[in-house]
Design a protein around this motif. Structure first.
Motif, PDB file in Angstrom:
ATOM      1  N   LEU A 135       4.695 -18.736  -8.013  1.00  0.00           N
ATOM      2  CA  LEU A 135       3.529 -18.449  -7.844  1.00  0.00           C
ATOM      3  C   LEU A 135       3.125 -17.604  -6.656  1.00  0.00           C
ATOM      4  CD1 LEU A 135       2.470 -22.222  -8.464  1.00  0.00           C
ATOM      5  CD2 LEU A 135       2.581 -20.209 -10.203  1.00  0.00           C
ATOM      6  N   LYS A 136       2.128 -16.772  -6.984  1.00  0.00           N
ATOM      7  CA  LYS A 136       1.792 -15.788  -5.872  1.00  0.00           C
ATOM      8  C   LYS A 136       0.753 -16.212  -5.084  1.00  0.00           C
ATOM      9  CE  LYS A 136      -0.517 -11.857  -6.797  1.00  0.00           C
ATOM     10  NZ  LYS A 136      -0.691 -10.349  -7.078  1.00  0.00           N
ATOM     11  N   GLY A 137       1.028 -16.052  -3.855  1.00  0.00           N
ATOM     12  CA  GLY A 137       0.017 -16.688  -2.807  1.00  0.00           C
ATOM     13  C   GLY A 137      -1.094 -15.446  -1.957  1.00  0.00           C
ATOM     14  N   ALA A 138      -0.880 -15.280  -0.924  1.00  0.00           N
ATOM     15  CA  ALA A 138      -1.831 -14.384  -0.285  1.00  0.00           C
ATOM     16  C   ALA A 138      -1.049 -12.987  -0.084  1.00  0.00           C
ATOM     17  CB  ALA A 138      -1.769 -14.572   1.471  1.00  0.00           C
ATOM     18  N   THR A 139      -1.820 -11.865  -0.213  1.00  0.00           N
ATOM     19  CA  THR A 139      -1.296 -10.479  -0.226  1.00  0.00           C
ATOM     20  C   THR A 139      -1.758  -9.684   1.055  1.00  0.00           C
ATOM     21  OG1 THR A 139      -2.920  -9.620  -1.721  1.00  0.00           O
ATOM     22  CG2 THR A 139      -0.949 -10.597  -2.758  1.00  0.00           C
ATOM     23  N   ASN A 160       9.877   5.159  13.235  1.00  0.00           N
ATOM     24  CA  ASN A 160      10.211   6.018  12.074  1.00  0.00           C
ATOM     25  C   ASN A 160       9.042   6.432  10.921  1.00  0.00           C
ATOM     26  OD1 ASN A 160      13.144   6.124  12.427  1.00  0.00           O
ATOM     27  ND2 ASN A 160      13.050   3.726  12.259  1.00  0.00           N
ATOM     28  N   GLY A 161       7.654   6.271  11.711  1.00  0.00           N
ATOM     29  CA  GLY A 161       6.711   6.946  11.125  1.00  0.00           C
ATOM     30  C   GLY A 161       6.311   6.130   9.764  1.00  0.00           C
ATOM     31  N   CYS A 162       6.310   4.854   9.882  1.00  0.00           N
ATOM     32  CA  CYS A 162       5.770   3.992   8.645  1.00  0.00           C
ATOM     33  C   CYS A 162       4.328   4.242   8.602  1.00  0.00           C
ATOM     34  CB  CYS A 162       6.109   2.559   8.961  1.00  0.00           C
ATOM     35  SG  CYS A 162       5.151   1.476   7.761  1.00  0.00           S
ATOM     36  N   THR A 163       3.857   4.714   7.260  1.00  0.00           N
ATOM     37  CA  THR A 163       2.403   4.757   7.006  1.00  0.00           C
ATOM     38  C   THR A 163       1.727   3.746   6.668  1.00  0.00           C
ATOM     39  OG1 THR A 163       2.871   5.872   5.092  1.00  0.00           O
ATOM     40  CG2 THR A 163       2.759   7.151   6.745  1.00  0.00           C
ATOM     41  N   GLN A 164       2.261   2.765   6.001  1.00  0.00           N
ATOM     42  CA  GLN A 164       1.732   1.402   5.314  1.00  0.00           C
ATOM     43  C   GLN A 164       2.531   0.440   4.788  1.00  0.00           C
ATOM     44  OE1 GLN A 164      -0.233   2.666   1.707  1.00  0.00           O
ATOM     45  NE2 GLN A 164      -1.249   0.902   1.227  1.00  0.00           N
ATOM     46  N   LEU A 165       2.150  -0.765   5.288  1.00  0.00           N
ATOM     47  CA  LEU A 165       3.067  -2.048   4.996  1.00  0.00           C
ATOM     48  C   LEU A 165       2.296  -2.847   3.984  1.00  0.00           C
ATOM     49  CD1 LEU A 165       5.590  -3.811   5.553  1.00  0.00           C
ATOM     50  CD2 LEU A 165       4.308  -4.555   7.528  1.00  0.00           C
ATOM     51  N   ILE A 166       2.880  -3.122   2.749  1.00  0.00           N
ATOM     52  CA  ILE A 166       2.295  -4.204   1.832  1.00  0.00           C
ATOM     53  C   ILE A 166       3.031  -5.280   2.035  1.00  0.00           C
ATOM     54  CG2 ILE A 166       1.862  -4.391  -0.570  1.00  0.00           C
ATOM     55  CD1 ILE A 166       1.458  -1.332  -0.840  1.00  0.00           C
ATOM     56  N   ARG A 167       2.524  -6.529   1.875  1.00  0.00           N
ATOM     57  CA  ARG A 167       3.105  -7.883   1.704  1.00  0.00           C
ATOM     58  C   ARG A 167       2.442  -8.781   0.672  1.00  0.00           C
ATOM     59  NH1 ARG A 167       2.461 -10.728   7.324  1.00  0.00           N
ATOM     60  NH2 ARG A 167       0.339  -9.371   7.290  1.00  0.00           N
ATOM     61  N   ALA A 168       3.545  -9.685   0.385  1.00  0.00           N
ATOM     62  CA  ALA A 168       2.833 -10.488  -0.847  1.00  0.00           C
ATOM     63  C   ALA A 168       3.824 -11.847  -0.382  1.00  0.00           C
ATOM     64  CB  ALA A 168       2.981 -10.070  -2.400  1.00  0.00           C
ATOM     65  N   THR A 169       3.296 -13.039  -0.671  1.00  0.00           N
ATOM     66  CA  THR A 169       4.061 -14.335  -0.651  1.00  0.00           C
ATOM     67  C   THR A 169       4.015 -14.910  -1.897  1.00  0.00           C
ATOM     68  OG1 THR A 169       3.532 -14.678   1.768  1.00  0.00           O
ATOM     69  CG2 THR A 169       4.205 -16.462   0.627  1.00  0.00           C
ATOM     70  N   TYR A 170       5.150 -15.637  -2.203  1.00  0.00           N
ATOM     71  CA  TYR A 170       5.523 -16.220  -3.415  1.00  0.00           C
ATOM     72  C   TYR A 170       5.853 -17.766  -3.025  1.00  0.00           C
ATOM     73  CZ  TYR A 170       4.818 -12.133  -6.197  1.00  0.00           C
ATOM     74  OH  TYR A 170       4.112 -10.955  -6.713  1.00  0.00           O
ATOM     75  N   ARG A 171       5.749 -18.740  -3.728  1.00  0.00           N
ATOM     76  CA  ARG A 171       6.374 -20.153  -3.404  1.00  0.00           C
ATOM     77  C   ARG A 171       6.802 -20.616  -4.876  1.00  0.00           C
ATOM     78  NH1 ARG A 171       2.346 -23.829  -5.190  1.00  0.00           N
ATOM     79  NH2 ARG A 171       0.242 -23.125  -5.674  1.00  0.00           N
ATOM     80  N   LYS A 172       7.791 -21.651  -4.607  1.00  0.00           N
ATOM     81  CA  LYS A 172       8.628 -22.136  -5.738  1.00  0.00           C
ATOM     82  C   LYS A 172       9.112 -23.290  -5.272  1.00  0.00           C
ATOM     83  CE  LYS A 172      11.969 -21.848  -9.368  1.00  0.00           C
ATOM     84  NZ  LYS A 172      12.889 -22.930  -8.796  1.00  0.00           N
ATOM     85  N   VAL A 175       9.569 -23.940  -1.494  1.00  0.00           N
ATOM     86  CA  VAL A 175      10.298 -22.810  -0.886  1.00  0.00           C
ATOM     87  C   VAL A 175       9.375 -21.581  -0.888  1.00  0.00           C
ATOM     88  CG1 VAL A 175      12.103 -21.079  -0.929  1.00  0.00           C
ATOM     89  CG2 VAL A 175      12.576 -23.367  -1.231  1.00  0.00           C
ATOM     90  N   ALA A 176       8.938 -21.041   0.180  1.00  0.00           N
ATOM     91  CA  ALA A 176       8.068 -19.778   0.086  1.00  0.00           C
ATOM     92  C   ALA A 176       8.746 -18.673   0.969  1.00  0.00           C
ATOM     93  CB  ALA A 176       6.758 -20.235   1.250  1.00  0.00           C
ATOM     94  N   VAL A 177       8.502 -17.476   0.346  1.00  0.00           N
ATOM     95  CA  VAL A 177       9.046 -16.196   0.481  1.00  0.00           C
ATOM     96  C   VAL A 177       8.185 -15.057   0.997  1.00  0.00           C
ATOM     97  CG1 VAL A 177      10.801 -14.140   0.170  1.00  0.00           C
ATOM     98  CG2 VAL A 177      11.370 -16.731  -0.266  1.00  0.00           C
ATOM     99  N   THR A 178       7.930 -14.303   2.030  1.00  0.00           N
ATOM    100  CA  THR A 178       6.980 -13.198   2.026  1.00  0.00           C
ATOM    101  C   THR A 178       8.095 -11.903   1.897  1.00  0.00           C
ATOM    102  OG1 THR A 178       5.408 -14.084   3.340  1.00  0.00           O
ATOM    103  CG2 THR A 178       5.409 -11.992   3.549  1.00  0.00           C
ATOM    104  N   VAL A 179       7.513 -11.298   0.998  1.00  0.00           N
ATOM    105  CA  VAL A 179       8.210  -9.741   0.729  1.00  0.00           C
ATOM    106  C   VAL A 179       7.427  -8.796   1.099  1.00  0.00           C
ATOM    107  CG1 VAL A 179       7.643  -9.847  -1.625  1.00  0.00           C
ATOM    108  CG2 VAL A 179       9.543  -8.483  -0.973  1.00  0.00           C
ATOM    109  N   LEU A 201      10.040  -9.402   9.457  1.00  0.00           N
ATOM    110  CA  LEU A 201       8.616  -9.188   8.676  1.00  0.00           C
ATOM    111  C   LEU A 201       7.891 -10.762   8.861  1.00  0.00           C
ATOM    112  CD1 LEU A 201       7.277  -7.543   6.382  1.00  0.00           C
ATOM    113  CD2 LEU A 201       7.931  -9.167   4.909  1.00  0.00           C
ATOM    114  N   ALA A 202       6.623 -10.665   9.262  1.00  0.00           N
ATOM    115  CA  ALA A 202       5.911 -11.795   9.715  1.00  0.00           C
ATOM    116  C   ALA A 202       5.457 -12.462   8.153  1.00  0.00           C
ATOM    117  CB  ALA A 202       4.591 -11.414  10.515  1.00  0.00           C
ATOM    118  N   SER A 203       5.887 -13.958   8.159  1.00  0.00           N
ATOM    119  CA  SER A 203       5.370 -14.536   6.970  1.00  0.00           C
ATOM    120  C   SER A 203       3.837 -14.419   6.722  1.00  0.00           C
ATOM    121  CB  SER A 203       5.809 -16.016   6.975  1.00  0.00           C
ATOM    122  OG  SER A 203       5.123 -16.694   7.933  1.00  0.00           O
ATOM    123  N   LEU A 204       3.352 -14.482   5.678  1.00  0.00           N
ATOM    124  CA  LEU A 204       2.009 -14.476   5.357  1.00  0.00           C
ATOM    125  C   LEU A 204       1.412 -15.556   4.541  1.00  0.00           C
ATOM    126  CD1 LEU A 204      -0.523 -12.578   5.230  1.00  0.00           C
ATOM    127  CD2 LEU A 204       0.259 -11.735   2.998  1.00  0.00           C
TER     128      LEU A 204
END
Length: 282
Positions: A135-139, A160-172, A175-179, A201-204
């Protein structure tokens, strides 16, 4: 003394003895006459056959004349096409160009022109992998990549010139994982970031997911790259339990999400390659 014509001849002495010489001469004369008649008949037969042959030739010549007349009604040779066969198919000896490589479209910002959005990488409200439902949580999406990191990873992304960081959290199942997916100008910069990765990465939290993997809690962290994207994950238990190598559930959820992130990046390349192949003069 001599009797009627055709009779026997007798000798001049009249003594009744046949004149054998005269008889022989007469017999020979008759034979010659018969032979001449037979020869004459053959000549007549030959003349008759010759007349028949001549008639046959004349008749045949008449038929030939009729055939010649029919032949004269055919079109002149110049009017008949020289080649009446159907044209043979032709094949180009030049091989068609190979289809575009999807990796080319995600390896540099020069070709990777599609919009970069959270929903583009993490669509829907849940993620199904086989029989596993997450199940998807916050983005979140941020141009300042360091705001979504912990420890040294923020400065590594920035350097290294990162221009954007996208995150999303899922749970099951507790257990929760932010990618997270970090965007760079080139493939080389993304690969360098993944190789240098430290911190994480910081968890969301949010969207039904409480805070996790903060305050020094031991969690599972990963880092990798594909094309001009570096992707990371942080995962652990929602109850704050520390993660060990024996916690297969955490590893399984983290693997599902990092595999999904890789596939979404690759799919982005496939879509742009297909579009380029469909465009004329591409």
């Amino acid at each position: 003394m001599s009797f009627g014509q055709g009779g026997a001849s007798w000798g001049p002495g009249g003594d009744g003895t046949p004149d054998w010489a005269a008889l022989a001469e007469e017999s020979a004369a008759r034979a010659r006459r018969k032979k001449l008649l037979m020869i004459g008949g053959g000549v007549l037969a030959t003349v008759a056959i010759g007349a028949i042959v001549t008639t046959a030739v004349v008749t045949s010549n008449g038929g030939k004349g009729k055939a010649d007349k029919n032949a004269s009604q055919l079109p002149a040779p110049a009017e008949i096409p020289e080649d009446t066969s159907a044209p043979e198919p032709s094949f180009s000896s030049v091989a068609p160009p190979p289809p575009p490589d999807p990796k080319e479209f995600i390896s540099s910002a020069e070709k990777d022109k599609a919009p970069i959005t959270v929903d583009g990488f993490f669509p829907g409200k849940k993620l199904t992998m086989g029989d596993r439902v997450h199940l998807k949580g916050a983005t979140s999406s941020a141009a300042n990549c360091a705001t979504g990191t912990q420890g040294a990873l923020g400065s590594i992304l920035a350097n290294n010139g990162c221009t954007q960081l996208i995150r999303a959290t899922y749970r099951k199942d507790g257990v929760a994982v932010t990618v997270g997916i970090a965007v760079f100008e080139t493939e080389a910069r993304a690969k360098k970031t993944a190789d240098q990765a430290s911190g994480g990465l910081a968890s969301l939290s949010g969207g039904g997911v409480d805070t996790f993997c903060r305050g020094g809690t031991v969690c599972l962290r990963t880092a990798n790259s594909y094309g001009r994207y570096a992707y990371f994950s942080v995962g652990g238990f929602l109850n704050g339990k520390r993660v060990t190598t024996a916690d297969k559930d955490v590893y399984a959820v983290s693997k599902d999400l990092t595999n999904f992130a890789f596939r979404q990046i690759h799919r982005r390349g496939q879509l742009q390659a297909s579009q380029a192949a469909a465009e004329p003069n591409s």
